[in-house]
Scaffold this motif. Structure first.
Motif, short mmCIF file in Angstrom:
data_model
loop_
_atom_site.label_atom_id
_atom_site.label_comp_id
_atom_site.label_asym_id
_atom_site.label_seq_id
_atom_site.Cartn_x
_atom_site.Cartn_y
_atom_site.Cartn_z
N SER A 40 4.52 73.09 6.02
CA SER A 40 4.26 74.08 6.90
C SER A 40 5.30 75.06 7.26
N ARG A 41 5.18 76.19 8.01
CA ARG A 41 6.15 76.87 8.48
C ARG A 41 7.12 76.08 9.38
N PHE A 47 8.65 78.42 3.87
CA PHE A 47 7.29 78.49 3.63
C PHE A 47 6.54 79.39 4.24
N ALA A 48 6.28 80.61 3.90
CA ALA A 48 5.66 81.68 4.38
C ALA A 48 4.79 82.25 3.33
N ASP A 51 6.15 85.25 1.47
CA ASP A 51 7.72 85.09 0.86
C ASP A 51 7.70 84.27 -0.43
N THR A 75 -3.75 76.66 4.09
CA THR A 75 -3.54 77.62 4.77
C THR A 75 -4.31 78.74 4.80
#
Ligand SMILES: NC(=O)c1ccc[n+]([C@@H]2O[C@H](COP(=O)([O-])OP(=O)(O)OC[C@H]3O[C@@H](n4cnc5c(N)ncnc54)[C@H](OP(=O)(O)O)[C@@H]3O)[C@@H](O)[C@H]2O)c1
Length: 232
Positions: A40-41, A47-48, A51, A75
């Protein structure tokens, strides 16, 4: 997971979310699952969904821990940059629509692009993504939620197209778009009133049971947590 050769490893993207966390927990308790990696972010810098370089970097970082016979992309977003779903055409604006597509459709495509190679080359494996029934064109009887609906439908198309391509090299891979039901979460909280809800653990138990039974084919599946097929 009866249909997957034991022992197997699992990867959950969006593990900080309510449904993602429930997948991590259920897979950790699943007989034959030797390891679950959550991403996860919060856990992985870069992790986006916006991006690509970051996603590529995280995929490369995790590849060494694989292969993962079960990958779940949990997500997604409904309220983005503080903007909730649009009820009317008059409420549409280009930047809000672009953000919905960036997160729910392009983000999904980039995850497929960079994480598909974390599946094993041989043997049955599963790539499941959290979609939503509102992303079904044929099921749309209520209208509203323009950007979310359209971006989820586009995400489904990316999955379907990847499933067709992947079938040539991984004929035993199963691709599934999942409708979890209305699950109480950060995402659904502002929109739950009047809807029957299903707890994340029950939804995920139903989804895992359903995907375990799906046949590998040169197409993706679109199913709900009760195991019923949804028309695209
Ligand atoms: N809950 C429901 O009733 C329902 C119904 C139908 C479909 N779904 C779908 O199920 C999925 C999970 O929903 P949920 O209810 O578990 O929501 P949630 O608790 O809000 O979880 C959403 C997850 O997506 C991640 N995410 C959002 N935007 C991101 C971005 N730009 N980059 C990277 N990660 C991002 C979040 O990360 P952070 O923790 O960092 O924000 C979190 O891990 C979504 O695809 C949703 O559309 C949910």
């Amino acid at each position: 997971m009866q249909s997957i050769e034991h022992p197997f490893k699992a990867l959950v993207l969006g593990s900080s979310g309510t449904i993602g966390a429930a997948f991590v927990q259920a897979l950790q308790n699943s007989p034959g699952c030797s390891q679950v990696v959550g991403v996860s972010r919060a856990s992985h810098a870069g992790f986006a969904l916006e991006d690509e370089k970051g996603l590529e970097h995280v995929a490369a970082q995790e590849k060494g821990k694989g292969p993962f016979s079960v990958i779940v992309d949990a997500t997604g977003a409904l309220t983005i940059d503080g903007q909730g779903p649009e009820k009317r055409l008059a409420a549409l604006n280009a930047s809000q629509l672009a953000r919905a597509f960036e997160v729910n459709a392009i983000g999904r495509a980039l995850i497929l692009k960079h994480f598909i190679d974390l599946l094993p080359r041989q043997g049955r494996c599963l790539f499941a993504v959290l979609s939503a029934r509102v992303g079904s064109l044929s099921d749309n009887k209520l209208g509203g939620w323009y950007g979310y609906r359209a971006s989820k439908a586009a995400g489904n198309m990316f999955l379907q197209t990847a499933a067709i391509e992947s079938h040539r090299t991984r004929p035993e891979a199963v691709f599934a778009a999942l409708q979890p039901g209305t699950v109480p979460s950060k995402l659904s909280a502002p929109f739950q009133s009047g809807h029957a809800t299903v707890a994340a653990d029950d939804s995920v138990a139903g989804l895992l049971k359903a995907i375990d039974k799906l046949e590998a084919r040169a197409q993706a599946w679109f199913i709900d947590y009760q195991g019923s097929t949804i028309d695209w």
